[in-house]
Design an enzyme around this catalytic site. Structure first.
Site, PDB file in Angstrom:
ATOM      1  N   ARG A   1     -49.769  -6.365 -57.539  1.00  0.00           N
ATOM      2  CA  ARG A   1     -51.327  -6.839 -57.299  1.00  0.00           C
ATOM      3  C   ARG A   1     -52.122  -6.702 -58.281  1.00  0.00           C
ATOM      4  O   ARG A   1     -52.765  -6.219 -58.886  1.00  0.00           O
ATOM      5  CB  ARG A   1     -51.375  -5.687 -55.936  1.00  0.00           C
ATOM      6  CG  ARG A   1     -50.387  -5.983 -55.897  1.00  0.00           C
ATOM      7  CD  ARG A   1     -50.428  -5.156 -53.641  1.00  0.00           C
ATOM      8  NE  ARG A   1     -49.757  -5.506 -53.168  1.00  0.00           N
ATOM      9  CZ  ARG A   1     -49.590  -4.857 -52.373  1.00  0.00           C
ATOM     10  NH1 ARG A   1     -50.279  -3.824 -51.192  1.00  0.00           N
ATOM     11  NH2 ARG A   1     -48.250  -4.551 -51.528  1.00  0.00           N
TER      12      ARG A   1
ATOM     13  N   GLU B   1     -55.048  -6.867 -58.611  1.00  0.00           N
ATOM     14  CA  GLU B   1     -56.449  -6.857 -57.782  1.00  0.00           C
ATOM     15  C   GLU B   1     -57.422  -5.853 -58.810  1.00  0.00           C
ATOM     16  O   GLU B   1     -57.115  -5.067 -59.541  1.00  0.00           O
ATOM     17  CB  GLU B   1     -56.366  -5.919 -56.574  1.00  0.00           C
ATOM     18  CG  GLU B   1     -56.093  -6.753 -55.376  1.00  0.00           C
ATOM     19  CD  GLU B   1     -55.324  -5.737 -54.242  1.00  0.00           C
ATOM     20  OE1 GLU B   1     -55.328  -4.776 -54.456  1.00  0.00           O
ATOM     21  OE2 GLU B   1     -54.823  -6.820 -52.770  1.00  0.00           O
TER      22      GLU B   1
ATOM     23  N   ARG C   1     -56.310   5.414 -56.164  1.00  0.00           N
ATOM     24  CA  ARG C   1     -55.364   5.057 -55.375  1.00  0.00           C
ATOM     25  C   ARG C   1     -54.478   3.815 -55.641  1.00  0.00           C
ATOM     26  O   ARG C   1     -53.439   3.707 -54.837  1.00  0.00           O
ATOM     27  CB  ARG C   1     -55.343   6.030 -54.248  1.00  0.00           C
ATOM     28  CG  ARG C   1     -57.015   4.956 -53.471  1.00  0.00           C
ATOM     29  CD  ARG C   1     -57.300   5.284 -51.649  1.00  0.00           C
ATOM     30  NE  ARG C   1     -57.250   4.502 -51.470  1.00  0.00           N
ATOM     31  CZ  ARG C   1     -57.488   4.891 -49.692  1.00  0.00           C
ATOM     32  NH1 ARG C   1     -58.119   5.952 -49.253  1.00  0.00           N
ATOM     33  NH2 ARG C   1     -56.374   3.977 -48.620  1.00  0.00           N
ATOM     34  N   HIS C   2     -54.521   3.283 -56.309  1.00  0.00           N
ATOM     35  CA  HIS C   2     -54.431   1.649 -57.030  1.00  0.00           C
ATOM     36  C   HIS C   2     -53.615   1.795 -57.805  1.00  0.00           C
ATOM     37  O   HIS C   2     -54.336   1.993 -58.996  1.00  0.00           O
ATOM     38  CB  HIS C   2     -55.824   1.137 -56.172  1.00  0.00           C
ATOM     39  CG  HIS C   2     -55.779   0.458 -55.048  1.00  0.00           C
ATOM     40  ND1 HIS C   2     -57.006   1.440 -54.540  1.00  0.00           N
ATOM     41  CD2 HIS C   2     -55.380   0.150 -53.873  1.00  0.00           C
ATOM     42  CE1 HIS C   2     -57.279   0.991 -52.881  1.00  0.00           C
ATOM     43  NE2 HIS C   2     -56.254   0.742 -52.720  1.00  0.00           N
TER      44      HIS C   2
ATOM     45  N   GLU D   1     -53.938   6.930 -46.771  1.00  0.00           N
ATOM     46  CA  GLU D   1     -52.241   5.768 -46.297  1.00  0.00           C
ATOM     47  C   GLU D   1     -51.668   6.012 -47.405  1.00  0.00           C
ATOM     48  O   GLU D   1     -51.318   6.041 -48.152  1.00  0.00           O
ATOM     49  CB  GLU D   1     -53.559   4.513 -46.069  1.00  0.00           C
ATOM     50  CG  GLU D   1     -52.310   3.917 -45.844  1.00  0.00           C
ATOM     51  CD  GLU D   1     -52.884   2.154 -45.760  1.00  0.00           C
ATOM     52  OE1 GLU D   1     -54.097   1.994 -46.045  1.00  0.00           O
ATOM     53  OE2 GLU D   1     -51.753   1.477 -46.461  1.00  0.00           O
TER      54      GLU D   1
ATOM     55  N   SER E   1     -48.099   1.108 -44.074  1.00  0.00           N
ATOM     56  CA  SER E   1     -48.739   0.707 -42.952  1.00  0.00           C
ATOM     57  C   SER E   1     -47.544  -0.490 -42.565  1.00  0.00           C
ATOM     58  O   SER E   1     -46.256  -0.731 -43.301  1.00  0.00           O
ATOM     59  CB  SER E   1     -50.468  -0.209 -43.188  1.00  0.00           C
ATOM     60  OG  SER E   1     -49.317  -1.367 -43.857  1.00  0.00           O
TER      61      SER E   1
ATOM     62  N   ARG F   1     -48.768   6.657 -53.696  1.00  0.00           N
ATOM     63  CA  ARG F   1     -48.694   7.179 -52.914  1.00  0.00           C
ATOM     64  C   ARG F   1     -48.433   7.964 -52.738  1.00  0.00           C
ATOM     65  O   ARG F   1     -49.246   9.323 -52.266  1.00  0.00           O
ATOM     66  CB  ARG F   1     -49.205   6.301 -52.054  1.00  0.00           C
ATOM     67  CG  ARG F   1     -50.236   6.770 -51.696  1.00  0.00           C
ATOM     68  CD  ARG F   1     -52.100   6.115 -51.505  1.00  0.00           C
ATOM     69  NE  ARG F   1     -52.587   4.996 -52.207  1.00  0.00           N
ATOM     70  CZ  ARG F   1     -52.786   3.645 -51.675  1.00  0.00           C
ATOM     71  NH1 ARG F   1     -53.125   3.930 -50.394  1.00  0.00           N
ATOM     72  NH2 ARG F   1     -53.496   2.430 -51.956  1.00  0.00           N
TER      73      ARG F   1
HETATM   74  P1  ATP Z   1     -54.409   0.400 -49.332  1.00  0.00           P
HETATM   75  O1  ATP Z   1     -55.557   0.166 -47.861  1.00  0.00           O
HETATM   76  O2  ATP Z   1     -54.833   1.531 -49.161  1.00  0.00           O
HETATM   77  O3  ATP Z   1     -55.205  -0.754 -50.622  1.00  0.00           O
HETATM   78  P2  ATP Z   1     -52.846  -2.070 -48.669  1.00  0.00           P
HETATM   79  O4  ATP Z   1     -53.202  -2.107 -46.923  1.00  0.00           O
HETATM   80  O5  ATP Z   1     -53.318  -2.782 -49.160  1.00  0.00           O
HETATM   81  O6  ATP Z   1     -53.427   0.118 -49.012  1.00  0.00           O
HETATM   82  P3  ATP Z   1     -49.708  -2.294 -48.215  1.00  0.00           P
HETATM   83  O7  ATP Z   1     -49.973  -3.531 -48.744  1.00  0.00           O
HETATM   84  O8  ATP Z   1     -49.706  -2.605 -46.976  1.00  0.00           O
HETATM   85  O9  ATP Z   1     -50.975  -1.399 -48.766  1.00  0.00           O
HETATM   86  O10 ATP Z   1     -49.144  -1.783 -48.744  1.00  0.00           O
HETATM   87  C1  ATP Z   1     -47.829  -0.307 -48.062  1.00  0.00           C
HETATM   88  C2  ATP Z   1     -49.070   0.657 -48.563  1.00  0.00           C
HETATM   89  O11 ATP Z   1     -48.227   0.687 -50.846  1.00  0.00           O
HETATM   90  C3  ATP Z   1     -49.469   1.428 -48.513  1.00  0.00           C
HETATM   91  O12 ATP Z   1     -49.428   2.130 -47.073  1.00  0.00           O
HETATM   92  C4  ATP Z   1     -50.006   2.281 -50.222  1.00  0.00           C
HETATM   93  O13 ATP Z   1     -49.368   3.734 -49.772  1.00  0.00           O
HETATM   94  C5  ATP Z   1     -48.860   1.409 -50.753  1.00  0.00           C
HETATM   95  N1  ATP Z   1     -50.173   0.761 -51.378  1.00  0.00           N
HETATM   96  C6  ATP Z   1     -50.486  -0.523 -51.760  1.00  0.00           C
HETATM   97  N2  ATP Z   1     -51.194  -0.777 -52.517  1.00  0.00           N
HETATM   98  C7  ATP Z   1     -51.019  -0.176 -53.090  1.00  0.00           C
HETATM   99  C8  ATP Z   1     -51.762  -0.405 -54.836  1.00  0.00           C
HETATM  100  N3  ATP Z   1     -52.114  -1.178 -55.371  1.00  0.00           N
HETATM  101  N4  ATP Z   1     -51.282   1.215 -56.232  1.00  0.00           N
HETATM  102  C9  ATP Z   1     -50.323   1.578 -55.067  1.00  0.00           C
HETATM  103  N5  ATP Z   1     -49.912   2.028 -53.963  1.00  0.00           N
HETATM  104  C10 ATP Z   1     -49.621   0.762 -52.816  1.00  0.00           C
END
Ligand code: ATP
Length: 440
Positions: A226, A228, A234-235, A363, A366, A414
């Site tokens: 990603r 971003e 946490r990311h 989180e 999801s 995570r």
């Molecule tokens: P967040 O709100 O924490 O940014 P997200 O809603 O974008 O997460 P999802 O796309 O639903 O996350 O991804 C499923 C799971 O993968 C998340 O619940 C989280 O545990 C993990 N996750 C998501 N984005 C990342 C990231 N950039 N780095 C590490 N783990 C991630």
């Protein structure tokens, strides 16, 4: 088998050693051959000590001048900390030695002398900051505490696969190079694919759905990218996900599977990683499960004066919920439709069949029930400002007999971070890729 010499006087016959080696934790008595890293050393003039470390433990090697071979005594003096050595010697019971045993060496080969000074502190009480430790991750991994994190992560992955196989799910692999965004929203990394533009996958969402619509239960451990530009604890820009998708499932079926899955994983870590948990000072309990609607979660957060987003929970709200319901996987369902991706099944006009799962303050996952009806999918794509033409192949895959289905994705790093109470997600990935880091 004949072998030609590699021309090194300090050469160890690795095949012989492979057959004869004793791991440190298995040492009892008699003659042993061991190898590992110089964990610590002391030189008292006429007596020299080395603490030797392998993947199983640490043992003292003790040499008294005049009582051991002169070359061996010299090697014990000249070898540097974290060097790699081979030792052959006799095991002696010793009250003073840590663990009650020591090796009196007959032969020592320095297999790799570590250069001094070491670029980072690898002692048990290292104060080297995380970015520098990550620059030298290979050396950081000499530390027992750091190895413990990845031993636990290994158990987490093993437990996930085991759980899914018991559920009767098929272990699947999906492509990582894609032609267009699979979800919309998230920024993608571009890649060149011969004459075409391609992207690194941000999720295996669409593929796992297509597969579940024929094979019913599927799972994957999938790397996602990603682009971003966040810089949070946490990311990551490259992370791994435990993905699951099931046919004939709504969000409550999916939450049931996810809750049991996290419980299974934590239970296995408790059973199999006692010494790692101890060395990381983590006390773990198998979590319970707690269900609440988004509306209920928002009321709780407001009561404690914690900010709630319009269609998302803030980090502070997630933290508060875990404080109130510790040792629980908290499922927040009936999520606002505007806060979930286009493929999540609506529930009336405002709500959705989507949920988030919160564990230990954050989180972890999801998921939800997906849309399996092409007409509704097109409607939702438009509502999200996406062009249905860009998703034609995906939408078409639901035209020829696709059952209702749902699934989830758990962030592997995570989850590791939260199980082990780590303060930064980068601690839970061997070689992190974040906005500033592309090496090592
Ligand atoms: P967040 O709100 O924490 O940014 P997200 O809603 O974008 O997460 P999802 O796309 O639903 O996350 O991804 C499923 C799971 O993968 C998340 O619940 C989280 O545990 C993990 N996750 C998501 N984005 C990342 C990231 N950039 N780095 C590490 N783990 C991630």
């Amino acid at each position: 088998m004949s072998k030609t010499s590699k021309g090194n006087v300090n050469e160890l016959d690795l095949m012989e050693f492979y057959k004869e080696r004793t791991y440190i934790n298995d040492i009892k008595s008699g003659k042993v051959e061991v190898a590992g890293w110089v964990h610590d050393k002391r030189d008292l003039g006429k007596i020299r000590f080395i603490l030797l470390r392998d993947k199983t433990g640490i043992i003292q090697v003790t040499a008294i001048k005049g009582k051991v071979d002169e070359g061996v005594f010299k090697a014990m003096g000249s070898v540097s900390g974290e060097s790699v050595i081979y030792v052959k010697g006799e095991v002696k019971q010793s009250k003073q030695a840590p663990g009650g045993k020591e090796i009196v060496p007959e032969k020592i080969i320095i297999l790799a002398q570590a250069e001094m000074p070491l670029p980072i502190d690898v002692s048990d009480f290292s104060k080297t900051e995380l970015p520098k430790r990550l620059d030298y991750r290979f050396l950081d991994l000499h530390r027992k505490k750091i190895q413990a994190i990845f031993k636990v992560q290994s158990t987490i992955q093993e437990a996930y696969v085991e759980f899914m196989e018991k559920e009767g799910a098929v272990f699947a692999q999906f492509p990582s190079i894609i032609s267009s965004s699979s979800e919309g929203g998230t920024e993608l990394f571009e890649a060149k694919y011969f004459e075409q533009k391609a992207y690194l996958s941000q999720s295996c969402q669409l593929y796992k759905q297509m597969l579940a619509c024929s094979m019913e239960k599927v799972f994957a451990i999938f790397t996602v990218w990603r682009a971003e530009k966040h810089n949070t604890i946490r990311h990551l820009n490259e992370s791994r996900q435990f993905d699951y998708e099931q046919a004939f499932a709504d969000e409550f079926v999916v939450m049931d599977v996810l809750g049991r899955c996290v419980q299974y994983i934590v239970k296995k870590v408790i059973e199999e990683n006692k010494s790692e948990l101890e060395s990381l000072d983590v006390k773990l309990k198998v979590p319970g499960v707690k269900y609440m609607t988004f509306k209920e979660a928002a009321v709780i957060a407001k009561k404690y004066k914690v900010h709630v987003g319009k269609d998302d929970l803030s980090g502070d709200a997630e933290k508060k919920l875990s404080e109130l319901f510790p040792d629980n996987v908290i499922f927040v369902h009936d999520w606002p439709l505007s806060g979930k991706p286009f493929y999540i099944m609506p529930k009336g006009k405002e709500l959705s069949c989507g949920f988030d799962a919160i564990y230990n303050g954050m989180e972890i996952s999801s998921g939800g029930q997906r849309i399996h009806l092409p007409g509704l999918l097109i409607e939702r794509l438009k509502a999200k400002g996406l062009n249905p033409k860009d998703f034609k192949k995906y939408v078409d895959s639901f035209r020829y007999g696709a059952p209702p289905h749902g699934g989830f994705g758990i962030g592997v790093e995570r989850l590791t971070m939260l199980i082990l109470n780590l303060s930064n997600i980068r601690e839970a990935v061997l070689f992190p890729r974040d906005r500033d880091r592309l090496v090592p």
